[in-house]
Design a protein around this motif. Structure first.
Motif, mmCIF file in Angstrom:
data_model
loop_
_atom_site.group_PDB
_atom_site.id
_atom_site.type_symbol
_atom_site.label_atom_id
_atom_site.label_comp_id
_atom_site.label_asym_id
_atom_site.label_seq_id
_atom_site.Cartn_x
_atom_site.Cartn_y
_atom_site.Cartn_z
ATOM 1 N N ALA A 63 0.861 -1.188 0.000
ATOM 2 C CA ALA A 63 0.000 0.000 0.000
ATOM 3 C C ALA A 63 0.892 1.231 0.000
ATOM 4 O O ALA A 63 1.735 1.394 0.891
ATOM 5 N N CYS A 100 0.726 5.133 0.322
ATOM 6 C CA CYS A 100 -0.167 6.226 0.729
ATOM 7 C C CYS A 100 0.459 7.548 0.326
ATOM 8 O O CYS A 100 1.431 8.010 0.937
ATOM 9 N N LEU A 104 -5.580 8.667 4.658
ATOM 10 C CA LEU A 104 -5.288 7.765 5.763
ATOM 11 C C LEU A 104 -5.336 8.521 7.086
ATOM 12 O O LEU A 104 -4.763 9.605 7.215
ATOM 13 N N TYR A 155 -3.254 3.461 11.060
ATOM 14 C CA TYR A 155 -3.076 2.074 10.634
ATOM 15 C C TYR A 155 -2.892 1.205 11.867
ATOM 16 O O TYR A 155 -2.513 1.680 12.940
ATOM 17 N N THR A 199 -1.156 -2.441 13.039
ATOM 18 C CA THR A 199 -0.248 -3.515 12.651
ATOM 19 C C THR A 199 -0.536 -4.815 13.389
ATOM 20 O O THR A 199 0.197 -5.785 13.233
ATOM 21 N N LEU A 245 -5.598 -0.563 7.329
ATOM 22 C CA LEU A 245 -5.579 0.868 7.048
ATOM 23 C C LEU A 245 -6.956 1.468 7.290
ATOM 24 O O LEU A 245 -7.968 0.903 6.871
ATOM 25 N N CYS A 274 -3.030 -4.547 3.833
ATOM 26 C CA CYS A 274 -1.819 -4.710 3.042
ATOM 27 C C CYS A 274 -0.805 -5.493 3.869
ATOM 28 O O CYS A 274 -0.990 -5.702 5.072
ATOM 29 N N LEU A 297 3.254 -1.204 4.213
ATOM 30 C CA LEU A 297 2.731 0.153 4.080
ATOM 31 C C LEU A 297 3.893 1.108 3.857
ATOM 32 O O LEU A 297 4.840 1.144 4.649
ATOM 33 N N ILE A 327 1.619 9.015 8.638
ATOM 34 C CA ILE A 327 2.293 7.740 8.905
ATOM 35 C C ILE A 327 3.546 7.954 9.740
ATOM 36 O O ILE A 327 3.821 7.185 10.667
ATOM 37 N N VAL A 387 6.311 -1.068 8.045
ATOM 38 C CA VAL A 387 5.926 0.290 7.666
ATOM 39 C C VAL A 387 7.202 1.069 7.369
ATOM 40 O O VAL A 387 8.149 1.034 8.149
#
Length: 437
Positions: free
Chosen positions: A9, A11, A133, A136, A138, A149, A159, A162, A172, A316
């Motif tokens: 993903a 973003c 977004l 998120y 995890t 997400l 996903c 990320l 993020i 991430v």
């Protein structure tokens, strides 16, 4: 269609995010989704420049022809002007104190046209618009350790990896740092890296049709040559874009004592031309004549990030301005995002990178890109101070010019292919080390 080895993903649909998407689209065993907050892909700002290093990456991605067609001129390796530096903060005619020349010169584009080339090379089904977004998660949501997400419109997606390409105000990055501090017991001072800091600098931006800079007797020098007009605590950069039909102008004014503070107000807004002209009143005639031609300037607060100690936590990762938002003084922000994207796409796309070996691939990406990008981030700030005679050499122009040129040594320190090989080698070494445990 076979099940992909993992799902990525992305973003943010700016230059960095779309370059990554184009790079990953060469690997059919990787599923890509690009989530963009706006209703379409778009760029604000007018000009973008890259140096030889970044141009090589665009060629490696198979995009050389398309980008060559929209550059100020068809790029080639012949010696070209990077910038022509003049001392300009006086009413009489200024003078050159340094001419920076390099192979390819600086390769210039209209930013919107640059983005369009990337959009044209995206697979048809990867873009999702109106997806801002908010957070998120995890935590494992199934037998597969997915990332969940959450978007502002109430929708969700999942996903395996990320990538935060969501700019200098990255959501993020904010969650990554907060989770590291509050959930993992990380150093609380890392929270200072969440918010961008103001450079103390304001930029007035504008576009000028080239025909407005021509008279029967002469043509303004910036039509052919990228210019850097320098003065105490101010400078003006100008260069041609769009096959030479438009000149992009950025006029900067700095209050050095405000570096590191928070800018109060919108970062981008319209302003009157009188404000711009008053700011640069008393500068050499060719500067004032050029600024007179800007009809509707915009006013930008120039901000940057404190250099981050990591770009990756778990599955991430940060890329581009989300990782290393920088000032524009080396024309390197877009180039560094493109280099992030190239290296990350290469390590993710390698046949040995699988869902189980993602951590090693991401660690290799970080090990290669973090030192370089943070070096450029710091160097860009230093260069801006030099242009405004606020660096260690002040206005000692004989020594200042060559030192400005040395600020770009990183462009030739390595090549993109060398960096790629380094990243792949590190990824393999980390996998081998993990396998022995």
């Amino acid at each position: 269609m076979a099940t992909p080895k993992f799902r990525v993903a992305i973003c943010g649909g700016g230059i960095g995010g779309l370059t990554l998407a184009v790079g990953l689209s060469r690997y059919p065993d990787i599923h890509i989704d690009v989530y963009e907050a706006a209703g379409q892909f778009k760029e604000i700002g007018a000009g973008v420049m890259v140096w030889e290093r970044t141009w090589k990456i665009l060629e490696l991605l198979g995009l050389g022809k398309e980008f060559g067609d929209i550059a100020h001129a068809q790029p080639n390796r012949s010696l070209g002007v990077g910038f022509d530096y003049r001392k300009s903060d006086q009413p009489q005619e200024g003078f050159r104190f340094y001419l920076y020349q390099v192979p390819y010169g600086c390769i210039r584009f209209h930013r919107a046209q640059f983005l369009d080339v990337l959009v044209d090379h995206l697979p048809s089904d990867v873009a999702h618009f109106g997806k801002r977004l908010t957070s998120y998660d995890t935590s494992a949501t199934s037998t597969r350790p997915e990332i969940l997400l959450h978007f502002a419109d109430g929708s969700n997606a999942t996903c395996d990896l990320l990538i935060g390409c969501d700019g200098i105000k990255s959501v993020i990055r904010k969650q990554m740092l907060e989770d590291h501090v509050h959930k993992s017991g990380g150093d609380p001072t890392l929270l200072k890296h969440i918010e961008p800091i103001w450079s103390g600098r304001i930029a007035y931006r504008g576009l000028i049709p080239t025909n407005r800079l021509k008279t029967d007797n002469k043509e303004h020098r910036t039509i052919q040559t990228p210019m850097m007009y320098c003065g105490k605590s101010k400078h003006v950069v100008s260069y041609g874009i769009s096959r030479g039909s438009i000149v992009n102008v950025v006029a900067m004014a700095t209050q050095p004592h405000l570096y590191g503070t928070t800018y109060d107000g919108p970062w981008v807004k319209e302003c009157g031309r009188d404000e711009l002209l008053e700011c640069f009143a008393g500068w050499e005639p060719e500067v004032e004549e050029m600024l007179q031609c800007i009809e509707k300037p915009t006013k930008w607060a120039i901000c940057e990030l404190r250099p981050l100690p990591f770009y990756v936590q778990g599955r991430v990762a940060l890329l581009g301005d989300a990782a290393h938002g920088m000032t524009p003084h080396q024309g390197a922000g877009a180039g560094q995002a493109i280099e992030d994207a190239y290296i990350l796409a290469e390590v993710l796309g390698h046949p040995s990178t699988t869902l189980s070996t993602l951590p090693q691939a991401l660690a290799a990406y970080e090990a290669v890109r973090l030192p370089m990008a943070n070096h450029v981030l710091r160097g860009s700030r230093e260069s801006g101070n030099m242009y405004e005679f606020n660096g260690p050499l002040g206005d000692d122009l004989a020594r200042l010019g060559p030192q400005i040129g040395k600020q770009w040594d990183w462009v030739w320190k390595t090549t993109p292919l060398e960096e790629r090989e380094k990243a792949l080698r590190l990824s393999m070494q980390r996998r081998a080390s993990t396998a022995k445990l």
